[in-house]
Design a protein around this motif. Structure first.
Motif, short mmCIF file in Angstrom:
data_model
loop_
_atom_site.label_atom_id
_atom_site.label_comp_id
_atom_site.label_asym_id
_atom_site.label_seq_id
_atom_site.Cartn_x
_atom_site.Cartn_y
_atom_site.Cartn_z
N TYR A 103 -5.72 -2.54 0.37
CA TYR A 103 -6.04 -1.21 -0.14
C TYR A 103 -4.80 -0.32 -0.18
N CYS A 104 -3.64 -0.92 -0.30
CA CYS A 104 -2.38 -0.17 -0.34
C CYS A 104 -1.83 -0.17 -1.76
N ASN A 105 -1.25 0.95 -2.12
CA ASN A 105 -0.59 1.10 -3.40
C ASN A 105 0.85 1.49 -3.10
N ILE A 106 1.79 0.58 -3.33
CA ILE A 106 3.18 0.77 -2.94
C ILE A 106 4.01 0.94 -4.20
N GLY A 107 4.88 1.94 -4.20
CA GLY A 107 5.69 2.28 -5.37
C GLY A 107 6.88 1.38 -5.60
N LYS A 108 7.80 1.85 -6.43
CA LYS A 108 8.98 1.09 -6.82
C LYS A 108 10.09 1.22 -5.78
N ASN A 109 10.92 0.19 -5.72
CA ASN A 109 12.13 0.17 -4.90
C ASN A 109 11.87 0.51 -3.44
N VAL A 110 10.87 -0.13 -2.88
CA VAL A 110 10.51 0.08 -1.47
C VAL A 110 11.11 -1.05 -0.64
N GLY B 39 -1.67 -0.46 6.73
CA GLY B 39 -3.08 -0.69 6.46
C GLY B 39 -3.93 0.54 6.65
N ILE B 40 -5.21 0.36 6.40
CA ILE B 40 -6.16 1.46 6.54
C ILE B 40 -6.92 1.29 7.85
N LYS B 41 -7.47 2.40 8.33
CA LYS B 41 -8.18 2.39 9.60
C LYS B 41 -9.57 1.79 9.47
N ASP B 42 -10.32 2.21 8.47
CA ASP B 42 -11.67 1.72 8.24
C ASP B 42 -11.70 0.93 6.93
N VAL C 28 -13.20 0.48 4.15
CA VAL C 28 -14.19 1.12 3.29
C VAL C 28 -13.65 1.11 1.86
N GLU C 29 -14.48 0.75 0.92
CA GLU C 29 -14.09 0.73 -0.48
C GLU C 29 -13.73 2.15 -0.93
N GLY C 30 -12.67 2.27 -1.70
CA GLY C 30 -12.26 3.57 -2.23
C GLY C 30 -11.21 4.27 -1.37
N VAL C 31 -11.02 3.81 -0.15
CA VAL C 31 -9.99 4.38 0.71
C VAL C 31 -8.66 3.75 0.32
N LEU C 32 -7.63 4.55 0.20
CA LEU C 32 -6.36 4.05 -0.29
C LEU C 32 -5.21 4.62 0.53
N LEU C 33 -4.23 3.80 0.77
CA LEU C 33 -3.00 4.23 1.42
C LEU C 33 -1.90 4.12 0.36
N THR C 34 -1.23 5.22 0.06
CA THR C 34 -0.25 5.25 -1.03
C THR C 34 1.14 5.50 -0.48
N ILE C 35 2.07 4.66 -0.89
CA ILE C 35 3.47 4.82 -0.53
C ILE C 35 4.24 5.03 -1.82
N GLY C 36 5.05 6.08 -1.87
CA GLY C 36 5.78 6.45 -3.09
C GLY C 36 6.96 5.55 -3.39
N ASP C 37 7.78 5.99 -4.34
CA ASP C 37 8.96 5.26 -4.76
C ASP C 37 10.13 5.52 -3.82
N GLY D 233 -4.00 4.39 8.55
CA GLY D 233 -4.84 5.57 8.36
C GLY D 233 -5.53 5.54 7.02
N ASN D 234 -6.57 6.34 6.91
CA ASN D 234 -7.32 6.43 5.66
C ASN D 234 -6.77 7.57 4.82
N ASP D 235 -6.63 7.32 3.53
CA ASP D 235 -6.16 8.31 2.56
C ASP D 235 -4.84 8.96 2.96
N ILE D 236 -3.91 8.15 3.40
CA ILE D 236 -2.56 8.64 3.72
C ILE D 236 -1.70 8.50 2.47
N THR D 237 -0.84 9.48 2.25
CA THR D 237 0.12 9.43 1.16
C THR D 237 1.51 9.65 1.73
N ILE D 238 2.39 8.71 1.48
CA ILE D 238 3.78 8.86 1.87
C ILE D 238 4.54 9.13 0.58
N GLY D 239 5.27 10.23 0.55
CA GLY D 239 5.94 10.68 -0.66
C GLY D 239 7.10 9.81 -1.10
#
Length: 185
Positions: free
Chosen positions: A103-110, A119-122, A124-133, A145-151
């Protein structure tokens, strides 16, 4: 991830960025020769192929993808689950102990260093952890964590525990409060 490219175009763009580092135009011959000459590229090559197969609607392709990924987990001790979205230019300097939830969405050049868990804590479908470029994740980090965004353009220090969102353009680390005392007599 952008939907303007077909799945195959996305695969070739990612392989060109990951393995050829966009210094030369994509060709399967170049990719395979680079993987033969430089074994460090083999993991990401096979993971990209498995991810591509997993994204199809074919039951046979999904089954093949799971087998490839299981072999990669056994051989390299890295568990990047199928379904994880990873942008172009991923860097894995040391192949050991990396675990990434699907459930992770990882950006470019990471860059992700050894013994890192993302990873996510729970589950659950629809929960996403996003890591930027352009994110640099130090060794022994835990991002949970759930619904964490790293810029974008974030540096996460080694041995950090991240359970909150992080804005763009910052350096982040967990401050260590344990002091080491050395006595000389």
């Amino acid at each position: 991830m952008s939907n303007r490219y077909t799945k195959y175009e996305r695969l070739t763009r990612c392989l060109a960025a990951d393995i050829l580092k966009n210094k030369k135009s994509f060709s399967w011959r170049r990719i395979i020769l680079r993987c033969i000459k430089q074994p460090k590229h083999r993991y990401i090559f096979w993971w990209r192929i498995a991810s591509y197969l997993y994204s199809t609607d074919s039951h046979f392709c999904k089954s093949r993808a799971r087998k490839i990924n299981f072999s990669l987990i056994k051989k390299y001790n890295i568990e990047i689950m199928l379904g994880t979205q990873i942008g172009e230019g991923i860097r894995l300097p040391h192949f050991t102990g990396i675990v990434i939830n699907p459930y992770c969405n990882i950006g470019k050049n990471v860059r992700i260093r050894q013994n890192t868990t993302i990873g996510i804590k729970d589950d659950v479908e629809g929960v996403l952890l996003t890591i930027g470029d352009n994110v640099d994740i130090g060794a022994n980090c835990c991002i949970i964590g759930n619904d964490i965004t790293i810029g974008n353009n974030v540096v996460i220090g080694a041995m950090s525990f991240i359970n909150k969102s992080i804005p763009d353009d910052v350096v982040c680390y967990t401050e260590k409060t344990n002091k080491i005392i050395v006595r000389t007599e």
